[in-house]
Design a protein around this motif. Structure first.
Motif, PDB file in Angstrom:
ATOM      1  N   VAL A   1       3.608  -4.685   2.851  1.00 58.35           N
ATOM      2  CA  VAL A   1       4.410  -3.459   2.804  1.00 58.35           C
ATOM      3  C   VAL A   1       3.493  -2.253   2.897  1.00 58.35           C
ATOM      4  O   VAL A   1       2.495  -2.164   2.160  1.00 58.35           O
ATOM      5  CB  VAL A   1       5.223  -3.379   1.495  1.00 58.35           C
ATOM      6  N   LEU A   2       3.812  -1.331   3.781  1.00 53.96           N
ATOM      7  CA  LEU A   2       3.113  -0.046   3.871  1.00 53.96           C
ATOM      8  C   LEU A   2       4.124   1.066   3.681  1.00 53.96           C
ATOM      9  O   LEU A   2       5.099   1.158   4.440  1.00 53.96           O
ATOM     10  CB  LEU A   2       2.423   0.101   5.233  1.00 53.96           C
ATOM     11  N   PHE A   3       3.897   1.898   2.666  1.00 51.17           N
ATOM     12  CA  PHE A   3       4.734   3.074   2.465  1.00 51.17           C
ATOM     13  C   PHE A   3       3.917   4.295   2.842  1.00 51.17           C
ATOM     14  O   PHE A   3       3.071   4.761   2.095  1.00 51.17           O
ATOM     15  CB  PHE A   3       5.198   3.148   1.007  1.00 51.17           C
ATOM     16  N   ASN A   4       4.165   4.822   4.047  1.00 49.80           N
ATOM     17  CA  ASN A   4       3.495   6.032   4.546  1.00 49.80           C
ATOM     18  C   ASN A   4       4.186   7.247   3.927  1.00 49.80           C
ATOM     19  O   ASN A   4       5.215   7.711   4.432  1.00 49.80           O
ATOM     20  CB  ASN A   4       3.610   6.106   6.077  1.00 49.80           C
ATOM     21  N   ASN A   5       3.610   7.789   2.874  1.00 54.32           N
ATOM     22  CA  ASN A   5       4.326   8.782   2.082  1.00 54.32           C
ATOM     23  C   ASN A   5       3.624  10.137   1.995  1.00 54.32           C
ATOM     24  O   ASN A   5       4.151  11.056   1.371  1.00 54.32           O
ATOM     25  CB  ASN A   5       4.567   8.226   0.668  1.00 54.32           C
ATOM     26  N   VAL A   6       2.468  10.280   2.610  1.00 54.15           N
ATOM     27  CA  VAL A   6       1.756  11.559   2.530  1.00 54.15           C
ATOM     28  C   VAL A   6       2.439  12.586   3.418  1.00 54.15           C
ATOM     29  O   VAL A   6       2.801  12.297   4.564  1.00 54.15           O
ATOM     30  CB  VAL A   6       0.289  11.395   2.952  1.00 54.15           C
ATOM     31  N   GLY A   7       2.616  13.788   2.886  1.00 51.40           N
ATOM     32  CA  GLY A   7       3.188  14.872   3.673  1.00 51.40           C
ATOM     33  C   GLY A   7       2.812  16.210   3.086  1.00 51.40           C
ATOM     34  O   GLY A   7       2.711  16.360   1.863  1.00 51.40           O
TER      35      GLY A   7
ATOM     36  N   LEU B   1       0.861  -1.180   0.000  1.00 51.61           N
ATOM     37  CA  LEU B   1       0.000   0.000   0.000  1.00 51.61           C
ATOM     38  C   LEU B   1       0.896   1.228   0.000  1.00 51.61           C
ATOM     39  O   LEU B   1       1.722   1.395   0.907  1.00 51.61           O
ATOM     40  CB  LEU B   1      -0.912   0.004   1.229  1.00 51.61           C
ATOM     41  N   VAL B   2       0.738   2.072  -1.019  1.00 52.60           N
ATOM     42  CA  VAL B   2       1.542   3.279  -1.156  1.00 52.60           C
ATOM     43  C   VAL B   2       0.628   4.485  -1.028  1.00 52.60           C
ATOM     44  O   VAL B   2      -0.241   4.714  -1.868  1.00 52.60           O
ATOM     45  CB  VAL B   2       2.265   3.323  -2.517  1.00 52.60           C
ATOM     46  N   THR B   3       0.805   5.270   0.021  1.00 50.69           N
ATOM     47  CA  THR B   3      -0.007   6.476   0.178  1.00 50.69           C
ATOM     48  C   THR B   3       0.697   7.640  -0.511  1.00 50.69           C
ATOM     49  O   THR B   3       1.926   7.682  -0.589  1.00 50.69           O
ATOM     50  CB  THR B   3      -0.257   6.808   1.663  1.00 50.69           C
ATOM     51  N   GLY B   4      -0.086   8.574  -1.018  1.00 55.35           N
ATOM     52  CA  GLY B   4       0.492   9.647  -1.802  1.00 55.35           C
ATOM     53  C   GLY B   4       1.139   9.113  -3.065  1.00 55.35           C
ATOM     54  O   GLY B   4       2.170   9.612  -3.515  1.00 55.35           O
ATOM     55  N   GLY B   5       0.515   8.105  -3.659  1.00 61.38           N
ATOM     56  CA  GLY B   5       1.134   7.374  -4.764  1.00 61.38           C
ATOM     57  C   GLY B   5       0.836   7.893  -6.149  1.00 61.38           C
ATOM     58  O   GLY B   5       1.284   7.298  -7.131  1.00 61.38           O
ATOM     59  N   ALA B   6       0.110   9.007  -6.260  1.00 57.95           N
ATOM     60  CA  ALA B   6      -0.278   9.495  -7.582  1.00 57.95           C
ATOM     61  C   ALA B   6       0.797  10.324  -8.260  1.00 57.95           C
ATOM     62  O   ALA B   6       0.719  10.569  -9.468  1.00 57.95           O
ATOM     63  CB  ALA B   6      -1.569  10.308  -7.486  1.00 57.95           C
ATOM     64  N   SER B   7       1.804  10.775  -7.510  1.00 62.00           N
ATOM     65  CA  SER B   7       2.813  11.637  -8.112  1.00 62.00           C
ATOM     66  C   SER B   7       4.104  11.568  -7.308  1.00 62.00           C
ATOM     67  O   SER B   7       4.146  11.030  -6.198  1.00 62.00           O
ATOM     68  CB  SER B   7       2.322  13.093  -8.176  1.00 62.00           C
ATOM     69  N   GLY B   8       5.171  12.132  -7.888  1.00 61.36           N
ATOM     70  CA  GLY B   8       6.430  12.296  -7.182  1.00 61.36           C
ATOM     71  C   GLY B   8       7.033  11.005  -6.667  1.00 61.36           C
ATOM     72  O   GLY B   8       7.075   9.982  -7.363  1.00 61.36           O
ATOM     73  N   ILE B   9       7.506  11.052  -5.434  1.00 60.21           N
ATOM     74  CA  ILE B   9       8.171   9.907  -4.827  1.00 60.21           C
ATOM     75  C   ILE B   9       7.226   8.718  -4.709  1.00 60.21           C
ATOM     76  O   ILE B   9       7.611   7.573  -4.949  1.00 60.21           O
ATOM     77  CB  ILE B   9       8.745  10.303  -3.453  1.00 60.21           C
ATOM     78  N   GLY B  10       5.978   8.973  -4.342  1.00 59.50           N
ATOM     79  CA  GLY B  10       5.010   7.884  -4.224  1.00 59.50           C
ATOM     80  C   GLY B  10       4.775   7.173  -5.540  1.00 59.50           C
ATOM     81  O   GLY B  10       4.697   5.940  -5.594  1.00 59.50           O
TER      82      GLY B  10
END
Length: 264
Positions: free
Chosen positions: A86-92, A10-19
């Motif tokens: 896997v959890l990628f907590n990427n929202v900021g 699960l990738v949060t903030g996954g629509a652009s950039g690093i995510g």
């Protein structure tokens, strides 16, 4: 390319950039990926593009300021693919107009950044860990920032929130390591995401580059590859750590580039 084959991420903030980079690289390395983002259309486009390439990918709306939305994203991932590894907590979030020095900053902005940048990481882990226990472990990866390690003239709330992410990463790693759940963070420096390119002038970018040890800026894939490493079993003896991906911007005496220029 099977470094994370059989894993569900699960990738949060996954629509652009690093995510986006992380979601793409995880899928290319064999993971089934759920792309979660406030920009649902963007997330759906990412997932659709990955499926066209023969990868497993789905999209879901995520409001990282809402506990229920985070819980739904985790539950959707498990319902769709049967597990969560896997959890990628990427929202900021950051706001250069409101997040100023400690006297001038908007206190409402402080609360907003602490809620999204820190609490969303806490909640993502809180909801993911029980599912990871069911499958014998997992990897949680949190996006911190080099702002966690150095002061600045503005962005007081952002830097403090990212320092909290670094410490929260250690707490999660300590508390759940015996369950074979690893938790690490990444701390990017200036990365040339579309947002950075759109919001930073050439002169400002040049100033950052001047203080890098390397003669160039980072790209989203530089961080995405680190996420794949932390998601894979290659990093199975690594937990509670923060990888600094910053081109050597912070490693030397800050006056060194100026002194070198004087000697030329």
């Amino acid at each position: 390319m099977t470094r994370v084959a059989g894993k569900v991420a699960l990738v949060t903030g996954g629509a652009s950039g690093i995510g986006l980079s992380a979601a793409t690289l995880l899928a290319e390395e064999g993971a089934a990926v759920v792309v979660a983002d406030y920009n649902l259309q963007g997330a759906e486009e990412v997932a659709a593009d990955l499926r066209k390439q023969g990868k497993q990918a789905k999209a879901i709306f995520l409001d990282a300021s809402e506990s229920e939305s985070i819980q739904q994203a985790v539950a959707f991932t498990v319902a769709t693919y049967g597990k969560l590894n896997v959890l990628f907590n990427n929202v900021g979030l950051t706001n250069l107009q409101k997040d100023l020095d400690v006297v001038a900053m908007d206190l409402a902005e402080w609360d907003r950044l602490m809620n999204v940048n820190v609490k969303s990481v806490l909640l993502g882990a809180r909801y993911a860990i029980p599912y990871m226990k069911q499958v014998g472990g997992g990897s949680i990866i949190n996006t911190a920032s080099m702002s966690a390690f150095a002061g600045d003239s503005i962005r007081s709330a952002y830097g403090t929130s990212k320092a909290a992410v670094v410490q929260l990463t250690k707490y999660i790693a300590t508390q759940y390591g015996k369950d074979l759940i690893r938790c690490n963070a990444i701390a990017p420096g200036l990365i040339l995401t579309p947002a950075a390119k759109a919001n930073m002038s050439p002169s400002l970018l040049a100033t950052f580059e001047k203080y890098n040890a390397l003669p160039y800026h980072g790209e989203a894939a530089d961080v995405g590859h680190a996420v794949v490493y932390l998601a894979s079993d290659e990093s199975k003896f690594m937990t509670g750590q923060t990888l600094q991906i910053e081109g050597g911007h912070y490693i030397g005496n800050p006056t060194s580039p100026d002194f070198l220029a004087m000697q030329q």
